[in-house]
Design a protein around this motif. Structure first.
Motif, short mmCIF file in Angstrom:
data_model
loop_
_atom_site.label_atom_id
_atom_site.label_comp_id
_atom_site.label_asym_id
_atom_site.label_seq_id
_atom_site.Cartn_x
_atom_site.Cartn_y
_atom_site.Cartn_z
N LYS A 7 9.68 1.26 6.08
CA LYS A 7 8.56 0.44 6.55
C LYS A 7 9.12 -0.62 7.50
CE LYS A 7 5.69 2.31 3.57
NZ LYS A 7 5.88 3.72 3.64
N PRO A 8 8.36 -0.98 8.51
CA PRO A 8 8.83 -2.02 9.41
C PRO A 8 8.96 -3.36 8.68
CG PRO A 8 6.61 -1.29 10.02
CD PRO A 8 7.06 -0.45 8.87
N PRO A 9 9.84 -4.22 9.17
CA PRO A 9 9.99 -5.54 8.54
C PRO A 9 8.65 -6.27 8.50
CG PRO A 9 11.66 -5.20 10.22
CD PRO A 9 10.70 -4.05 10.32
N GLY A 10 8.36 -6.88 7.36
CA GLY A 10 7.12 -7.63 7.20
C GLY A 10 5.92 -6.79 6.82
N TRP A 11 6.10 -5.47 6.72
CA TRP A 11 4.99 -4.60 6.37
C TRP A 11 4.56 -4.83 4.93
CZ3 TRP A 11 4.09 -0.90 2.63
CH2 TRP A 11 2.98 -0.12 2.80
N GLU A 12 3.25 -4.94 4.70
CA GLU A 12 2.71 -5.03 3.36
C GLU A 12 1.53 -4.08 3.26
OE1 GLU A 12 2.00 -8.81 1.63
OE2 GLU A 12 3.64 -9.75 2.72
N PRO A 13 1.35 -3.45 2.11
CA PRO A 13 0.23 -2.53 1.98
C PRO A 13 -1.10 -3.28 2.06
CG PRO A 13 1.24 -2.90 -0.15
CD PRO A 13 2.11 -3.57 0.88
N ARG A 14 -2.10 -2.61 2.56
CA ARG A 14 -3.42 -3.20 2.63
C ARG A 14 -4.20 -2.79 1.39
NH1 ARG A 14 -8.00 -3.31 7.27
NH2 ARG A 14 -9.58 -3.84 5.77
N THR A 15 -4.76 -3.74 0.68
CA THR A 15 -5.46 -3.44 -0.56
C THR A 15 -6.97 -3.46 -0.41
OG1 THR A 15 -5.56 -5.75 -1.24
CG2 THR A 15 -3.60 -4.49 -1.89
N GLY A 16 -7.47 -4.01 0.65
CA GLY A 16 -8.91 -4.13 0.81
C GLY A 16 -9.41 -5.52 0.47
N SER A 17 -8.60 -6.29 -0.26
CA SER A 17 -9.04 -7.63 -0.65
C SER A 17 -8.88 -8.63 0.49
CB SER A 17 -8.28 -8.11 -1.88
OG SER A 17 -6.90 -8.22 -1.62
N GLU A 18 -8.32 -8.17 1.63
CA GLU A 18 -8.16 -9.07 2.77
C GLU A 18 -9.48 -9.33 3.47
OE1 GLU A 18 -6.50 -6.10 2.65
OE2 GLU A 18 -4.49 -6.71 2.12
N GLN A 19 -10.46 -8.46 3.24
CA GLN A 19 -11.75 -8.61 3.90
C GLN A 19 -12.74 -9.25 2.93
OE1 GLN A 19 -12.24 -4.53 4.78
NE2 GLN A 19 -13.22 -4.03 2.85
N PRO A 20 -13.81 -9.83 3.44
CA PRO A 20 -14.79 -10.44 2.54
C PRO A 20 -15.54 -9.38 1.73
CG PRO A 20 -15.49 -10.65 4.83
CD PRO A 20 -14.14 -10.01 4.85
N TRP A 21 -15.81 -9.68 0.48
CA TRP A 21 -16.56 -8.80 -0.41
C TRP A 21 -17.76 -9.55 -0.94
CZ3 TRP A 21 -15.32 -3.98 -3.10
CH2 TRP A 21 -14.28 -3.29 -2.49
#
Length: 59
Positions: A7-21
């Protein structure tokens, strides 16, 4: 050739909680009908736990 697990440096998985719910979305993601009681419970959960409420529910 690079390893497909790198993975590139600084890569983090996207969980979906980054967007408003909305509470309705959380209730439905939990498999519940968006009734007023379920929406109120989901709103309280989002207010109290924030993105952690989504992370617990949505894989």
């Amino acid at each position: 050739m690079s390893d497909s697990t790198e993975k590139p440096p600084g890569w983090e998985p996207r969980t979906g909680s980054e967007q408003p719910w909305d509470p309705e979305d959380l209730a439905e993601a939990e498999g519940k009908d968006p009734t007023p009681a379920n929406i109120a419970r989901a709103k309280a959960e989002l207010d109290e736990d924030g993105p952690a409420a989504i992370d617990r529910t949505v894989p």
